[in-house]
Write a protein that holds these residues in place. Structure first.
Motif, PDB file in Angstrom:
ATOM      1  N   VAL A  46       0.838  -1.196   0.000  1.00 24.16           N
ATOM      2  CA  VAL A  46       0.000   0.000   0.000  1.00 24.16           C
ATOM      3  C   VAL A  46       0.878   1.253   0.000  1.00 24.16           C
ATOM      4  O   VAL A  46       0.663   2.188  -0.772  1.00 24.16           O
ATOM      5  N   ARG A  47       1.890   1.226   0.849  1.00 26.72           N
ATOM      6  CA  ARG A  47       2.791   2.363   0.963  1.00 26.72           C
ATOM      7  C   ARG A  47       3.502   2.670  -0.366  1.00 26.72           C
ATOM      8  O   ARG A  47       3.557   3.806  -0.821  1.00 26.72           O
ATOM      9  N   ALA A  64       1.037   4.078  -2.866  1.00 24.86           N
ATOM     10  CA  ALA A  64       0.654   5.442  -2.493  1.00 24.86           C
ATOM     11  C   ALA A  64       1.784   6.413  -2.820  1.00 24.86           C
ATOM     12  O   ALA A  64       1.546   7.495  -3.355  1.00 24.86           O
ATOM     13  N   LEU A  65       3.011   6.003  -2.513  1.00 20.42           N
ATOM     14  CA  LEU A  65       4.163   6.873  -2.768  1.00 20.42           C
ATOM     15  C   LEU A  65       4.328   7.126  -4.260  1.00 20.42           C
ATOM     16  O   LEU A  65       4.541   8.250  -4.690  1.00 20.42           O
ATOM     17  N   ARG A 105       1.396   9.117  -5.595  1.00 18.03           N
ATOM     18  CA  ARG A 105       1.179  10.380  -4.900  1.00 18.03           C
ATOM     19  C   ARG A 105      -0.265  10.516  -4.419  1.00 18.03           C
ATOM     20  O   ARG A 105      -0.904  11.539  -4.637  1.00 18.03           O
ATOM     21  N   VAL A 106      -0.784   9.439  -3.838  1.00 20.09           N
ATOM     22  CA  VAL A 106      -2.145   9.502  -3.319  1.00 20.09           C
ATOM     23  C   VAL A 106      -2.157   9.072  -1.852  1.00 20.09           C
ATOM     24  O   VAL A 106      -1.206   8.460  -1.368  1.00 20.09           O
ATOM     25  N   PRO A 148      -2.620   6.996   1.305  1.00 20.54           N
ATOM     26  CA  PRO A 148      -2.590   5.537   1.510  1.00 20.54           C
ATOM     27  C   PRO A 148      -3.977   4.938   1.808  1.00 20.54           C
ATOM     28  O   PRO A 148      -4.235   3.790   1.450  1.00 20.54           O
ATOM     29  N   ASN A 149      -4.850   5.743   2.435  1.00 20.94           N
ATOM     30  CA  ASN A 149      -6.206   5.246   2.706  1.00 20.94           C
ATOM     31  C   ASN A 149      -6.947   4.888   1.425  1.00 20.94           C
ATOM     32  O   ASN A 149      -7.734   3.939   1.394  1.00 20.94           O
ATOM     33  N   MET A 189      -5.589   1.648   0.241  1.00 18.27           N
ATOM     34  CA  MET A 189      -6.053   0.600   1.156  1.00 18.27           C
ATOM     35  C   MET A 189      -7.479   0.175   0.820  1.00 18.27           C
ATOM     36  O   MET A 189      -7.789  -1.017   0.785  1.00 18.27           O
ATOM     37  N   TYR A 200      14.635   9.382   6.090  1.00 22.63           N
ATOM     38  CA  TYR A 200      13.730   9.208   4.961  1.00 22.63           C
ATOM     39  C   TYR A 200      13.637  10.476   4.117  1.00 22.63           C
ATOM     40  O   TYR A 200      13.573  10.430   2.895  1.00 22.63           O
ATOM     41  N   ILE A 209       6.347  15.332   0.851  1.00 27.59           N
ATOM     42  CA  ILE A 209       5.158  14.551   0.483  1.00 27.59           C
ATOM     43  C   ILE A 209       5.410  13.059   0.721  1.00 27.59           C
ATOM     44  O   ILE A 209       4.569  12.362   1.296  1.00 27.59           O
ATOM     45  N   SER A 210       6.585  12.578   0.322  1.00 24.27           N
ATOM     46  CA  SER A 210       6.912  11.166   0.569  1.00 24.27           C
ATOM     47  C   SER A 210       6.904  10.872   2.059  1.00 24.27           C
ATOM     48  O   SER A 210       6.367   9.855   2.495  1.00 24.27           O
ATOM     49  N   ILE A 270       3.323  10.619   3.306  1.00 24.47           N
ATOM     50  CA  ILE A 270       2.644   9.378   2.887  1.00 24.47           C
ATOM     51  C   ILE A 270       3.141   8.214   3.734  1.00 24.47           C
ATOM     52  O   ILE A 270       2.372   7.392   4.235  1.00 24.47           O
ATOM     53  N   ASP A 271       4.462   8.185   3.915  1.00 24.09           N
ATOM     54  CA  ASP A 271       5.073   7.131   4.695  1.00 24.09           C
ATOM     55  C   ASP A 271       4.538   7.130   6.128  1.00 24.09           C
ATOM     56  O   ASP A 271       4.197   6.096   6.695  1.00 24.09           O
ATOM     57  N   LEU A 305       1.701   8.506   7.190  1.00 25.69           N
ATOM     58  CA  LEU A 305       0.258   8.298   7.280  1.00 25.69           C
ATOM     59  C   LEU A 305      -0.123   6.849   7.377  1.00 25.69           C
ATOM     60  O   LEU A 305      -1.139   6.499   7.966  1.00 25.69           O
ATOM     61  N   GLU A 306       0.706   5.999   6.767  1.00 29.09           N
ATOM     62  CA  GLU A 306       0.283   4.614   6.648  1.00 29.09           C
ATOM     63  C   GLU A 306       0.143   3.931   8.004  1.00 29.09           C
ATOM     64  O   GLU A 306      -0.691   3.061   8.164  1.00 29.09           O
ATOM     65  N   ASP A 307       0.960   4.338   8.967  1.00 33.12           N
ATOM     66  CA  ASP A 307       0.949   3.630  10.250  1.00 33.12           C
ATOM     67  C   ASP A 307       0.072   4.269  11.312  1.00 33.12           C
ATOM     68  O   ASP A 307      -0.025   3.753  12.409  1.00 33.12           O
TER      69      ASP A 307
END
Lengths: 134, 239
Positions: free
Chosen positions: A45-46, A49-50, A53-54, A56-57, A60, B119, B170-171, B174-175, B177-179
């Motif tokens: 997912v990560r 998303a990366l 550029r969207v 992650p939800n 998912m 990161y 931005i990366s 995103i990284d 947000l996932e957790d």
């Protein structure tokens, strides 16, 4: 709108349309067409998303829907894999095709186009086909 | 985590500077657990709203609830806030800034800060004085994101920042947000590359929210954010 390649998946994301459906549709058709192999590992997912550029939800949610379709499966601690069942993919493909056919036929009906007109169009479009087996 | 109450709720919220309304009877309810883009031209009230949420200014009229409570030091403990024009002590290195965070900010996770730094390509040993604006912005963002808080507020995090820093930020987001289950409010007039991140949008103009809702709904109805701006603000959006 550029094409992005992530592993063996290709995406074309249009930010003027809802993103969830685009991601879902594009993965579904990649699996249905065999662009991504049976049993292959999906990007995380990560990762997706990366690259796209969207949020992650959003990815998912698309992944959860693919799982409900039976097209992918989660393996504990290992990530998401394309189903290894060719029958499952074939079934999904047939279902999807008949859904597309139905919506095509509905649109033609709403334009008042008859079956023979559609057939006429098809035989003009594909002159080399024999036009059915019976 | 089940959060039903809105993370931010404004009822007829107003703030005047002289005769000008920075917030003009603003009604707004932002659901929890979303990445929210608070968008609009300069002077539309974005920063004033953020300052009211963090208790830096007192509204003249109306009601404001943040995490279900009136804003104040109790709510600020649960908020990571990046003000516009944020700066850090120039003689600190990035690592010293994070160590400061670890001793003073509740719930600050030093290891997480170091991970973000790696990161986002931040040199821990470099002093802030030697950094570009974009590098400093990354350090400031890490200071906001490293505490485990339910609400993060970023006021114009991309303004005046080079492309590489923006990509890194931005990366990093995103990284991150996932957790986590977190709500993030981001104000920006720079929508390129970030619009895919938002799952909720608030469009502001002249101290009011002129539209708010799910970004997928906005896309379905009006197209890309660029189209949205043309529709809502009736003028070409300048970047």
């Amino acid at each position: 709108m550029e094409e992005q390649k992530i592993g063996s998946l290709r995406f074309k994301i249009d930010f003027s349309q809802p993103l969830y459906e685009q991601i879902l549709d594009q993965v579904r058709s990649a699996i249905a067409k065999g662009e991504i192999e049976l049993g292959a590992k999906m990007p995380s997912v990560r990762e997706l998303a990366l690259e796209l550029r969207v949020n992650p939800n959003t990815v998912m949610r698309a992944y959860q829907e693919l799982e409900r379709d039976g097209l992918t499966e989660k393996r504990r601690g290992q990530g998401t894999y394309v189903t290894s069942s060719a029958e499952r993919v074939q079934l999904f493909r047939t279902e999807l095709a008949s859904k597309y056919m139905d919506s095509f036929l509905e649109q033609m009906a709403s334009l008042g186009i008859s079956l023979s007109e559609i057939q006429g169009y098809l035989s003009k479009k594909y002159p080399n086909e024999t036009g059915g087996t019976r | 985590m089940m959060v039903i109450q809105p993370i931010v709720q404004c009822v007829q919220l107003s703030k005047r500077y002289g005769k000008k309304y920075a917030l003009n009877h603003l009604d707004l309810s932002i659901p929890a657990g979303k990445i929210v883009g608070v968008l609009g031209p300069n002077g539309c009230g974005k920063s004033t709203l953020f300052r009211a949420i963090t208790g830096l200014i007192a509204p003249d009229e109306g009601e404001l609830r943040v995490l279900g409570q009136p804003p104040g030091w109790q709510t600020n403990r649960h908020i990571g806030y990046l003000p516009d024009r944020a700066r850090w002590y120039p003689r600190h290195t990035a690592l010293q800034a994070f160590e400061w965070g670890a001793s003073f900010l509740p719930g600050f996770d030093l290891e997480a800060a170091k991970t973000f730094a790696a990161y986002m390509d931040v040199d821990l040993e470099m002093s802030l004085a030697g950094m570009s604006k974009g590098q400093e912005a990354r350090v400031m963002l890490i200071l906001c994101m490293a505490p485990e808080v339910p609400l993060i507020i970023l006021d114009e995090p991309f303004a005046g920042i080079d492309f590489i820093s923006r990509e890194a930020i931005i990366s990093g987001m995103i990284d991150y947000l996932e957790d986590r289950e977190v709500s993030i409010l981001i104000s920006t007039h720079d929508i390129q590359e970030v619009e895919g991140l938002f799952d909720y949008i608030v469009l502001m103009d002249q101290g009011k929210a002129i539209w708010s809702g799910e970004s997928e709904e906005l896309r379905g109805q009006y197209g890309s954010l660029h189209d949205v701006f043309r529709t809502f603000y009736k003028r070409e959006w300048s970047r």
